[in-house]
Design a protein around this motif. Structure first.
Motif, PDB file in Angstrom:
ATOM      1  N   ASN A 156      22.453  -2.995  35.390  1.00  0.00           N
ATOM      2  CA  ASN A 156      21.005  -2.896  35.171  1.00  0.00           C
ATOM      3  C   ASN A 156      20.319  -3.214  36.494  1.00  0.00           C
ATOM      4  O   ASN A 156      20.117  -4.373  36.860  1.00  0.00           O
ATOM      5  N   LEU A 157      19.997  -2.167  37.232  1.00  0.00           N
ATOM      6  CA  LEU A 157      19.376  -2.337  38.548  1.00  0.00           C
ATOM      7  C   LEU A 157      17.953  -2.880  38.424  1.00  0.00           C
ATOM      8  O   LEU A 157      17.467  -3.556  39.322  1.00  0.00           O
ATOM      9  N   GLY A 158      17.278  -2.580  37.310  1.00  0.00           N
ATOM     10  CA  GLY A 158      15.919  -3.070  37.119  1.00  0.00           C
ATOM     11  C   GLY A 158      15.868  -4.589  37.092  1.00  0.00           C
ATOM     12  O   GLY A 158      14.986  -5.206  37.690  1.00  0.00           O
ATOM     13  N   THR A 159      16.838  -5.201  36.400  1.00  0.00           N
ATOM     14  CA  THR A 159      16.892  -6.659  36.343  1.00  0.00           C
ATOM     15  C   THR A 159      17.115  -7.251  37.724  1.00  0.00           C
ATOM     16  O   THR A 159      16.492  -8.248  38.102  1.00  0.00           O
ATOM     17  N   ARG A 160      18.002  -6.635  38.495  1.00  0.00           N
ATOM     18  CA  ARG A 160      18.271  -7.134  39.839  1.00  0.00           C
ATOM     19  C   ARG A 160      17.036  -6.989  40.733  1.00  0.00           C
ATOM     20  O   ARG A 160      16.753  -7.848  41.566  1.00  0.00           O
ATOM     21  N   ILE A 161      16.322  -5.888  40.556  1.00  0.00           N
ATOM     22  CA  ILE A 161      15.123  -5.668  41.367  1.00  0.00           C
ATOM     23  C   ILE A 161      14.067  -6.725  41.070  1.00  0.00           C
ATOM     24  O   ILE A 161      13.498  -7.344  41.972  1.00  0.00           O
ATOM     25  N   THR A 162      13.771  -6.952  39.789  1.00  0.00           N
ATOM     26  CA  THR A 162      12.726  -7.917  39.431  1.00  0.00           C
ATOM     27  C   THR A 162      13.105  -9.331  39.866  1.00  0.00           C
ATOM     28  O   THR A 162      12.255 -10.089  40.331  1.00  0.00           O
ATOM     29  N   GLU A 163      14.381  -9.674  39.709  1.00  0.00           N
ATOM     30  CA  GLU A 163      14.821 -11.003  40.140  1.00  0.00           C
ATOM     31  C   GLU A 163      14.670 -11.186  41.641  1.00  0.00           C
ATOM     32  O   GLU A 163      14.228 -12.243  42.114  1.00  0.00           O
ATOM     33  N   SER A 164      15.015 -10.171  42.405  1.00  0.00           N
ATOM     34  CA  SER A 164      14.914 -10.289  43.865  1.00  0.00           C
ATOM     35  C   SER A 164      13.463 -10.345  44.326  1.00  0.00           C
ATOM     36  O   SER A 164      13.127 -11.051  45.282  1.00  0.00           O
ATOM     37  N   ILE A 165      12.573  -9.614  43.635  1.00  0.00           N
ATOM     38  CA  ILE A 165      11.150  -9.631  44.004  1.00  0.00           C
ATOM     39  C   ILE A 165      10.559 -11.019  43.756  1.00  0.00           C
ATOM     40  O   ILE A 165       9.823 -11.557  44.583  1.00  0.00           O
ATOM     41  N   ILE A 166      10.887 -11.603  42.607  1.00  0.00           N
ATOM     42  CA  ILE A 166      10.349 -12.929  42.274  1.00  0.00           C
ATOM     43  C   ILE A 166      10.851 -13.982  43.254  1.00  0.00           C
ATOM     44  O   ILE A 166      10.098 -14.870  43.676  1.00  0.00           O
ATOM     45  N   ALA A 219      -0.922  -2.841  48.337  1.00  0.00           N
ATOM     46  CA  ALA A 219      -0.137  -2.981  49.560  1.00  0.00           C
ATOM     47  C   ALA A 219       1.085  -3.864  49.320  1.00  0.00           C
ATOM     48  O   ALA A 219       2.211  -3.530  49.731  1.00  0.00           O
ATOM     49  N   ALA A 220       0.881  -5.004  48.653  1.00  0.00           N
ATOM     50  CA  ALA A 220       1.986  -5.919  48.406  1.00  0.00           C
ATOM     51  C   ALA A 220       3.013  -5.314  47.452  1.00  0.00           C
ATOM     52  O   ALA A 220       4.230  -5.463  47.644  1.00  0.00           O
ATOM     53  N   THR A 221       2.530  -4.611  46.428  1.00  0.00           N
ATOM     54  CA  THR A 221       3.430  -4.038  45.430  1.00  0.00           C
ATOM     55  C   THR A 221       4.221  -2.877  46.011  1.00  0.00           C
ATOM     56  O   THR A 221       5.415  -2.719  45.738  1.00  0.00           O
ATOM     57  N   THR A 222       3.561  -2.066  46.832  1.00  0.00           N
ATOM     58  CA  THR A 222       4.266  -0.956  47.481  1.00  0.00           C
ATOM     59  C   THR A 222       5.342  -1.476  48.421  1.00  0.00           C
ATOM     60  O   THR A 222       6.453  -0.934  48.478  1.00  0.00           O
ATOM     61  N   GLN A 223       5.020  -2.525  49.162  1.00  0.00           N
ATOM     62  CA  GLN A 223       6.010  -3.132  50.045  1.00  0.00           C
ATOM     63  C   GLN A 223       7.203  -3.659  49.246  1.00  0.00           C
ATOM     64  O   GLN A 223       8.361  -3.494  49.652  1.00  0.00           O
ATOM     65  N   ALA A 224       6.931  -4.293  48.107  1.00  0.00           N
ATOM     66  CA  ALA A 224       8.006  -4.800  47.262  1.00  0.00           C
ATOM     67  C   ALA A 224       8.849  -3.664  46.701  1.00  0.00           C
ATOM     68  O   ALA A 224      10.084  -3.765  46.616  1.00  0.00           O
ATOM     69  N   ALA A 225       8.215  -2.558  46.320  1.00  0.00           N
ATOM     70  CA  ALA A 225       8.941  -1.412  45.786  1.00  0.00           C
ATOM     71  C   ALA A 225       9.837  -0.782  46.851  1.00  0.00           C
ATOM     72  O   ALA A 225      10.985  -0.407  46.575  1.00  0.00           O
ATOM     73  N   GLU A 226       9.324  -0.664  48.063  1.00  0.00           N
ATOM     74  CA  GLU A 226      10.128  -0.093  49.152  1.00  0.00           C
ATOM     75  C   GLU A 226      11.316  -0.991  49.487  1.00  0.00           C
ATOM     76  O   GLU A 226      12.419  -0.510  49.768  1.00  0.00           O
ATOM     77  N   SER A 227      11.079  -2.314  49.462  1.00  0.00           N
ATOM     78  CA  SER A 227      12.177  -3.253  49.702  1.00  0.00           C
ATOM     79  C   SER A 227      13.222  -3.155  48.596  1.00  0.00           C
ATOM     80  O   SER A 227      14.438  -3.199  48.860  1.00  0.00           O
ATOM     81  N   ALA A 228      12.765  -3.002  47.342  1.00  0.00           N
ATOM     82  CA  ALA A 228      13.696  -2.854  46.222  1.00  0.00           C
ATOM     83  C   ALA A 228      14.504  -1.581  46.350  1.00  0.00           C
ATOM     84  O   ALA A 228      15.706  -1.550  46.030  1.00  0.00           O
ATOM     85  N   SER A 229      13.879  -0.513  46.825  1.00  0.00           N
ATOM     86  CA  SER A 229      14.592   0.748  47.018  1.00  0.00           C
ATOM     87  C   SER A 229      15.722   0.588  48.028  1.00  0.00           C
ATOM     88  O   SER A 229      16.838   1.087  47.831  1.00  0.00           O
ATOM     89  N   ARG A 230      15.462  -0.122  49.109  1.00  0.00           N
ATOM     90  CA  ARG A 230      16.512  -0.336  50.117  1.00  0.00           C
ATOM     91  C   ARG A 230      17.628  -1.212  49.560  1.00  0.00           C
ATOM     92  O   ARG A 230      18.812  -1.020  49.876  1.00  0.00           O
ATOM     93  N   GLN A 231      17.267  -2.178  48.717  1.00  0.00           N
ATOM     94  CA  GLN A 231      18.288  -3.028  48.107  1.00  0.00           C
ATOM     95  C   GLN A 231      19.196  -2.213  47.196  1.00  0.00           C
ATOM     96  O   GLN A 231      20.425  -2.372  47.211  1.00  0.00           O
ATOM     97  N   VAL A 232      18.585  -1.324  46.389  1.00  0.00           N
ATOM     98  CA  VAL A 232      19.374  -0.446  45.530  1.00  0.00           C
ATOM     99  C   VAL A 232      20.246   0.469  46.388  1.00  0.00           C
ATOM    100  O   VAL A 232      21.409   0.748  46.052  1.00  0.00           O
ATOM    101  N   GLY A 233      19.689   0.913  47.504  1.00  0.00           N
ATOM    102  CA  GLY A 233      20.453   1.779  48.397  1.00  0.00           C
ATOM    103  C   GLY A 233      21.699   1.101  48.923  1.00  0.00           C
ATOM    104  O   GLY A 233      22.763   1.735  49.048  1.00  0.00           O
ATOM    105  N   GLU A 234      21.589  -0.191  49.252  1.00  0.00           N
ATOM    106  CA  GLU A 234      22.761  -0.932  49.724  1.00  0.00           C
ATOM    107  C   GLU A 234      23.844  -0.984  48.655  1.00  0.00           C
ATOM    108  O   GLU A 234      25.038  -0.841  48.946  1.00  0.00           O
ATOM    109  N   GLU A 235      23.428  -1.178  47.403  1.00  0.00           N
ATOM    110  CA  GLU A 235      24.413  -1.248  46.327  1.00  0.00           C
ATOM    111  C   GLU A 235      25.044   0.107  46.072  1.00  0.00           C
ATOM    112  O   GLU A 235      26.271   0.211  45.866  1.00  0.00           O
TER     113      GLU A 235
END
Length: 444
Positions: free
Chosen positions: A67-77, A157-173
């Motif tokens: 579940n990549l969504g769970t990992r994304i939300t946890e990393s953002i928080i 701005a903050a949310t877009t930055q968080a989304a882009e960071s999450a995309s790169r994190q998913v990319g690493e996985e």
């Protein structure tokens, strides 16, 4: 009659010193209040509320449920990138829509239900070199201009930055899962896997085109406050003229009425009564001008009219109380309270969460912010009580009570201690001395 030329008063030091001190202090205060509140909102931003929705249902890849969504939300928080500027509120889609519709959120980041399945499917298609934009997982950034245009922009701005960071994190996985065949992938596929998610931005709570991008509530509230403040100054002067305490200049004509003895409490009561009576007229004309003539989008018109009338009356009585207590300098105090300290703390341009601490303190009781919150509820949020309307009514009631207690309490003390409005020469036992140039008895 003095033979001194009028222009000789320009040589008087007190004339320059007194006016210089007053105007200089006003210039400094307005510069500090207006510029200081808006000079660095990003640096002062603390706990700007933004929704974080994880609707991802997960997917099975290589016999494992992920579940990549769970990992994304946890990393953002857990991420320190926001530095406490963003208050991420994890919630469901329904709750998020409700809070956007009440102005409680400045924006939101949504991980859709198919995020994991789209992301894992991307790995298999990448191996064959058939990746395309249609297969990309999507992260959605929602804005909310109804809560304030600058606040919505900061959240975006903050949310877009968080989304882009999450995309790169998913990319690493994804890259790690496809490590064995990474070298065989086309360049375009490797680039796509490194940053797989598409970030889309849309309005989470759309407004009508005639809503001033979420600013009509603020400007409408400002009109109500200014009407109350300026009409108080007019009414105070006209009541004094009607009671014979001051003359009234109408162009070249100077009118003066016979003196009607009135205590300070009675004078304030007369002015407040006139203010209450005229508030209905002013509230009606404000609505006619904004909605009828200029075409502002509005709903719940009877409620809007009642709220407008009450806001003008409360601000006007508050201003009359300050004028009664402070006298001539009262208008400067009124200007500072209702305009100088109110506009920067209204939360309309810069959100309260992005103001320095002193301004956030002022925002708790400054009238313009309270009135703006109630109007936002009426104009943008279907007059929901929790969207600011209840707070608006409560704070207006509290403001009226404070103004009445302060105004009538202090003026009653003035009257009891002999500082009443009856001129010394007209009190019992005193000989009246007619002023030069006074109107003859019976003249207006």
């Amino acid at each position: 009659m003095s033979g001194i030329h009028p222009f000789r008063v320009l040589r008087a030091g007190p004339l320059w010193i007194t006016n210089g001190v007053i105007t200089g202090v006003l210039a400094l205060l307005f510069a500090v209040l207006y510029v200081g509140a808006n000079i660095d909102p990003v640096d002062h931003m603390k706990k700007l509320p933004v929704g974080l929705v994880d609707a991802d249902k997960g997917a099975t890849a290589g016999g494992e449920h992920i579940n990549l969504g769970t990992r994304i939300t946890e990393s953002i928080i857990k991420s320190p990138a926001s530095g406490g500027g963003i208050d991420w509120k994890v919630m469901g889609e329904k709750e998020m829509k409700e809070e956007l519709g009440e102005g409680r959120l400045y924006g939101a980041l949504v991980v859709p239900a198919d995020f994991s399945s789209s992301a894992t499917a991307l790995t298999s298609t990448a191996a064959t070199g058939t990746t395309g934009t249609s297969a990309r997982p999507t992260l959605t950034v929602l804005t909310n201009q109804s809560a304030g245009s600058m606040g919505s922009s900061l959240a975006r701005a903050a949310t877009t930055q968080a989304a882009e960071s999450a995309s790169r994190q998913v990319g690493e996985e994804l890259t790690a899962r496809n490590a064995a065949g990474q070298a065989k992938l086309p360049v375009a596929a490797r680039v796509l896997l490194a940053d797989p998610a598409a970030v889309t931005v849309r309005d989470g709570h759309p407004l009508d085109s005639h809503s001033g991008l979420g600013l009509t509530a603020f400007y409408y509230a400002l009109v109500l406050v200014v009407c109350g403040m300026l009409s108080a100054n007019v009414i105070s002067g006209q009541v004094d003229h009607a009671l014979g305490y001051t003359h009234n200049d109408m162009g070249p004509l100077r009118l003066h009425r016979p003196l009607v003895r009135a205590t300070r409490v009675q004078t304030l009561a007369i002015g407040s009564t006139v203010m209450i009576g005229l508030s209905s007229l002013m509230g009606t004309l404000v609505m006619a001008g904004a909605i009828g003539l200029m075409g502002m989008d509005a709903a719940h018109l009877p409620l809007l009219w009642l709220y407008s009338v009450c806001a003008i009356a409360v601000c006007g009585i508050g201003a009359l109380a300050l004028l009664a207590v402070f006298g001539t300098p009262g208008m400067l105090v009124v200007t500072l309270v209702f305009i100088g300290m109110a506009v920067p703390t209204a939360g309309a341009t810069t959100p309260i969460e992005a103001l320095p601490g002193f301004y956030r303190f002022l925002a708790e009781f400054e009238p313009l912010r309270q009135i703006t919150g109630g109007l936002r509820s009426i104009l943008y949020y279907d007059a929901q009580a929790d969207a600011g309307l209840t707070r608006g009514w409560v704070m207006m009631g509290a403001g009226l009570a404070v103004a009445a207690l302060f105004g009538f309490g202090v003026t009653a003390w003035y009257d009891r201690t002999g500082m009443d409005r009856i001129p010394v020469e007209t009190k019992p036992g005193k000989t009246a001395v007619p002023a030069q140039g006074a109107a003859r008895p019976g003249t207006p």
